[in-house]
Motif scaffolding. Structure first.
Motif, short mmCIF file in Angstrom:
data_model
loop_
_atom_site.label_atom_id
_atom_site.label_comp_id
_atom_site.label_asym_id
_atom_site.label_seq_id
_atom_site.Cartn_x
_atom_site.Cartn_y
_atom_site.Cartn_z
N HIS A 270 -31.50 25.56 10.52
CA HIS A 270 -32.84 25.38 9.97
C HIS A 270 -33.25 23.91 9.89
CE1 HIS A 270 -31.97 29.45 7.82
NE2 HIS A 270 -32.24 29.61 9.10
N GLU B 237 -39.34 31.64 16.35
CA GLU B 237 -38.93 32.89 15.68
C GLU B 237 -38.17 32.60 14.38
OE1 GLU B 237 -36.67 35.01 18.57
OE2 GLU B 237 -38.41 35.48 19.83
N GLU B 238 -37.27 31.61 14.44
CA GLU B 238 -36.47 31.30 13.26
C GLU B 238 -37.35 30.72 12.15
OE1 GLU B 238 -32.62 31.66 11.66
OE2 GLU B 238 -33.28 32.17 13.69
N ARG B 239 -38.30 29.88 12.55
CA ARG B 239 -39.21 29.30 11.57
C ARG B 239 -40.06 30.39 10.91
NH1 ARG B 239 -42.09 24.69 14.15
NH2 ARG B 239 -40.72 23.23 13.11
N MET C 141 -36.76 30.54 20.22
CA MET C 141 -35.85 30.71 19.09
C MET C 141 -36.32 29.89 17.90
SD MET C 141 -31.87 29.55 18.61
CE MET C 141 -31.18 30.41 20.00
N ILE D 29 -31.39 24.68 15.24
CA ILE D 29 -32.33 25.72 14.83
C ILE D 29 -31.68 26.68 13.86
CG2 ILE D 29 -33.69 27.70 15.64
CD1 ILE D 29 -34.06 26.06 18.30
N LYS D 30 -30.46 27.11 14.16
CA LYS D 30 -29.75 28.05 13.30
C LYS D 30 -29.41 27.43 11.94
CE LYS D 30 -29.54 31.76 15.85
NZ LYS D 30 -30.21 33.01 15.38
N LYS E 60 -39.27 33.54 10.64
CA LYS E 60 -38.36 34.34 9.83
C LYS E 60 -38.12 33.69 8.47
CE LYS E 60 -33.46 35.60 9.72
NZ LYS E 60 -32.18 35.44 10.42
#
Length: 319
Positions: A92, A127-129, A124, A89-90, A131
């Motif tokens: 991407h 949220e990351e997507r 997460m 996830i981090k 962001k």
């Protein structure tokens, strides 16, 4: 006694120093020791600690690279599978993270102790997507704003911004292209780049363009790319036929100049170059004062020569 001096291949010493830093939260200091130890021995526990340290300092790409060395090990342990999904996830890698989340339902039995962690990873991901999408939208808005003031920038700055604009969705690109094409101070090469993308996307409608100090209108959907333009292809073919074999260096110089001129003339190349042969002969005359242009319509040749000088001046003015 003085401090212990490590031997070049003292794995135990590097590992001890790494763990001392790691256990006291000094991740930045731990990483160089982890790296040296891991170069000597790719231990699974060392791998997870090294990966954790990299994750903690935000070096997610490197964390994934190290974790990938022991990918099967991370799949065996549910807590490590959760950690690896967080790394994806981090980085991407959202599709891979989604697949990992689906995979865990098949592989790992549902347990209250881990379900909460999987839910946190799912949150997460969302949220990351979100962001990333917000960041993309902000960047697009910034680039469109830049498009309106592109004429105030140097050619190098215009080129950099155009490269970024070419990556954005076509709807936003159209919005940015309109002020670029109508701005008299935007370089012709930049305008040609914008028009070419509109043409390749078969964008309908008409666009106002300030071209060679004249106001014109274009319809991108009926245009070809520059390299697929018939006149462009004929000019390049004639240069190759008439110059390349006899003087390869001169040929390269002529091709560069001709490409630049044709980019500046796009999308009105046919209007200017009424005879590709005469156009090429004008280049030959430029590089050889004794070269005689073949007989033909003198007025057409004169007009093309004037256009060639006009393009040269435009390049100087907009440079």
């Amino acid at each position: 006694m003085g401090e212990t001096v490590p031997f070049p291949k003292n794995y135990a010493w590097y590992k001890k120093e790494a763990m001392d830093c790691f256990l006291t939260g000094r991740m930045e200091e731990a990483i160089p020791f982890f790296e040296r130890a891991y170069q000597l021995e790719q231990d699974e526990l060392l791998n997870t600690n090294y990966t954790t340290a990299l994750y903690q300092v935000g070096d997610y790409q490197k964390a994934k690279e190290i974790a990938d060395d022991k990918c099967s090990f991370y799949e065996k342990e549910e807590s490590l599978a959760i950690f690896y999904t967080a790394i994806l996830i981090k980085c991407h890698l959202f599709l891979q993270a989604e697949q990992a989340l689906l995979f865990r339902k098949k592989k790992y039995p549902s347990k209250d102790t881990t379900e909460e962690n999987w839910m946190a990873v799912q949150e997460m991901l969302e949220e990351e997507r979100t962001k990333i999408e917000l960041e993309k939208q902000k960047k697009i808005e910034h680039l469109i704003k830049e498009a309106y003031s592109l004429g105030n920038k140097s050619f190098a700055e215009q080129s950099t911004i155009m490269k970024e604009l070419e990556k954005i969705p076509i709807g936003s690109f159209i919005e940015a292209a309109e002020p670029i094409l109508s701005n008299p101070f935007v370089n012709g090469i930049i305008k040609a780049t914008a028009i070419e993308r509109l043409a390749m996307e078969h964008v309908e409608g008409h666009f106002d363009i300030y071209w060679m100090k004249e106001k014109r209108t274009i319809q991108p959907s009926v245009l070809t790319s520059i390299e697929n333009n018939v006149i462009f292809q004929e000019v390049m073919s004639l240069l190759s036929e008439r110059v390349e074999q006899d003087d390869p260096s001169l040929y390269q110089a002529m091709v560069q100049e001709a490409s630049l001129h044709l980019f500046m003339l796009y999308p009105f190349i046919e209007e200017v170059i009424t005879s590709p042969l005469k156009w090429v002969e004008l280049y030959q005359k430029r590089y050889d004062n004794f070269y005689l242009v073949a007989s033909g319509s003198h007025s057409d040749t004169k007009k093309m020569e004037e256009w060639m000088h006009r393009v040269d001046q435009e390049l100087i003015d907009l440079g």
